[in-house]
Design an enzyme around this catalytic site. Structure first.
Site, mmCIF file in Angstrom:
data_model
loop_
_atom_site.group_PDB
_atom_site.id
_atom_site.type_symbol
_atom_site.label_atom_id
_atom_site.label_comp_id
_atom_site.label_asym_id
_atom_site.label_seq_id
_atom_site.Cartn_x
_atom_site.Cartn_y
_atom_site.Cartn_z
ATOM 1 C CB THR A 184 -4.741 -4.646 -2.704
ATOM 2 O OG1 THR A 184 -5.382 -4.116 -1.566
ATOM 3 C CG2 THR A 184 -3.611 -3.737 -3.136
ATOM 4 N NE ARG A 212 -5.948 -0.421 7.541
ATOM 5 C CZ ARG A 212 -5.632 -1.140 6.471
ATOM 6 N NH1 ARG A 212 -5.987 -0.734 5.267
ATOM 7 N NH2 ARG A 212 -4.959 -2.251 6.573
ATOM 8 C CB VAL A 213 -3.049 4.869 5.685
ATOM 9 C CG1 VAL A 213 -2.177 4.574 4.478
ATOM 10 C CG2 VAL A 213 -3.794 6.186 5.476
ATOM 11 N N GLY A 214 -3.372 1.549 5.099
ATOM 12 C CA GLY A 214 -2.677 0.257 5.174
ATOM 13 C C GLY A 214 -1.316 0.322 4.513
ATOM 14 C CG ASP A 215 0.149 -3.268 2.777
ATOM 15 O OD1 ASP A 215 -1.068 -3.342 3.039
ATOM 16 O OD2 ASP A 215 0.661 -3.835 1.798
ATOM 17 C CB THR A 235 -2.316 -7.880 -2.265
ATOM 18 O OG1 THR A 235 -3.670 -7.900 -1.792
ATOM 19 C CG2 THR A 235 -1.943 -9.269 -2.761
ATOM 20 N N GLY A 238 -2.677 -5.641 5.845
ATOM 21 C CA GLY A 238 -1.718 -4.547 5.774
ATOM 22 C C GLY A 238 -0.879 -4.290 7.003
HETATM 23 N N1 ASP Z 1 -3.058 -4.490 1.940
HETATM 24 C C1 ASP Z 1 -4.324 -3.808 1.866
HETATM 25 C C2 ASP Z 1 -4.526 -3.004 3.119
HETATM 26 O O1 ASP Z 1 -4.222 -3.493 4.188
HETATM 27 C C3 ASP Z 1 -5.476 -4.707 1.670
HETATM 28 C C4 ASP Z 1 -5.350 -5.668 0.533
HETATM 29 O O2 ASP Z 1 -4.248 -6.033 0.114
HETATM 30 O O3 ASP Z 1 -6.390 -6.068 0.018
HETATM 31 O O4 ASP Z 1 -5.047 -1.927 3.020
#
Ligand code: ASP
Length: 317
Positions: A184, A212-215, A235, A238
């Site tokens: 990320t 799916r949605v991450g942080d 990053t 998440g």
């Molecule tokens: N934090 C991101 C997620 O969980 C992934 C990443 O940082 O590469 O979507």
């Protein structure tokens, strides 16, 4: 007039030696694009958007073209941009037809009374404000098709424990960070006018479930900016970051008197102590103090100030 600062990350994970040069080159390009704007007096939001867009266009990173694929072989992108001067924010998630989701986030920030759009609604909003819609296949690179196939074969062989909702389904105890690429991208900036901003953009995690949605694009989780505290971008894995609203946790500590360096380290320590999470964070306040911490084997980052450029892929001891 303030002396501008731009701090960028390009992921925190067990980056192999042969990936370092591409990450450093991508970060250098992003710094150059963002810092040139800051030197000309542009806003921190402009600089963050420009820097993140450069990394979205760079296939080395898990953002824009070159992102990880979903379980069904598509790219789904999330991004957030926040202006610390007035708390204006724009976010998009699960977009499949935008080359630069951070630019869509900017359009939301500038032109919408709302903060967050998802899926086709986000794409339509971006199109109505002048962005082109592309085919999802334009975001897919062969490397990621192969990576998805290898991961799914490992899953079939039982080499991946999918019962645990941890990092891409791996068992927490057996977490193999070499598999867990977290590429990320994110940036935080301080402009000449004394304002800060933050942005984060991602393709999420490998073989994520569609939808799916991450942080990364969630306000206060993977990104936050407030002139009265700090600007932050994260990053990493998440789900734990979201559960702890870790970006806001960190900037609140700066507001309470911690330095950004102390707050970043405390946040990453808390992430691991509370939930066994892994990740990395960059933090910047309007006094120009920076912080960076990660508990992954490596983190790619770059910093540009009036004193020059520093590029690094730091390694944990
Ligand atoms: N934090 C991101 C997620 O969980 C992934 C990443 O940082 O590469 O979507």
């Amino acid at each position: 007039m303030n002396s501008p600062i731009l701090l960028i990350h390009g992921g925190a994970w067990a980056m192999p030696d042969d990936a370092i040069a591409a990450h450093e080159a991508g970060i250098a390009n992003a710094l150059a694009a963002g810092y040139a704007l800051l030197e000309r007096g542009a806003s921190a939001v402009d600089a963050v958007e420009a820097a993140v867009a450069v990394m979205e266009d760079d296939e080395a990173f898990d953002a824009g073209r070159g992102s990880f694929l979903t379980r069904d072989g598509r790219v789904q992108l999330d991004a957030l941009l926040m202006n610390g001067a007035n708390l204006r924010t724009g976010g998009v998630a699960c977009v499949e037809r935008l080359k630069n989701p951070i630019c869509a986030a900017r359009l939301v920030l500038d032109h919408s009374p709302h903060v967050y759009f998802v899926g086709t609604g986000a794409e339509r909003f971006a199109m109505q404000h002048g962005m082109a819609l592309i085919d999802n296949t334009e975001l897919i690179v062969p490397r990621e098709r192969e990576r998805l196939m290898a991961f799914q074969e490992a899953e079939l062989e039982g080499a991946v424990d999918t019962t645990f909702s941890g990092p891409v389904g791996l068992d927490k105890e057996k977490e193999d960070v070499t598999l867990l690429s977290h590429d990320t991208v994110g940036a935080v900036a301080l402009d000449q006018h004394g304002h800060i901003a933050a942005g984060t953009s991602t393709g999420g995690t490998l073989s994520k479930a569609p939808g799916r949605v991450g942080d990364s694009s969630l306000i206060g989780c993977g990104c936050y900016a407030d002139d009265e505290s700090a600007a932050v971008s994260l990053t990493g894995w998440g789900e734990p970051i979201m559960k702890l609203v870790l970006g806001k946790w960190a900037v609140d500590r700066v507001a309470a008197g911690a330095t950004p360096a102390e707050a970043a380290q405390a946040a990453i320590d808390y992430l691991y102590a509370r939930l066994g999470g892994h990740g990395g964070m960059i933090l910047l306040d309007r006094n120009g103090r920076v912080g960076l911490a990660h508990n992954t084997p490596r983190m790619a980052w770059g910093l540009q100030t009036a004193d020059g450029v520093q590029l690094g892929v730091t390694r944990n001891p």
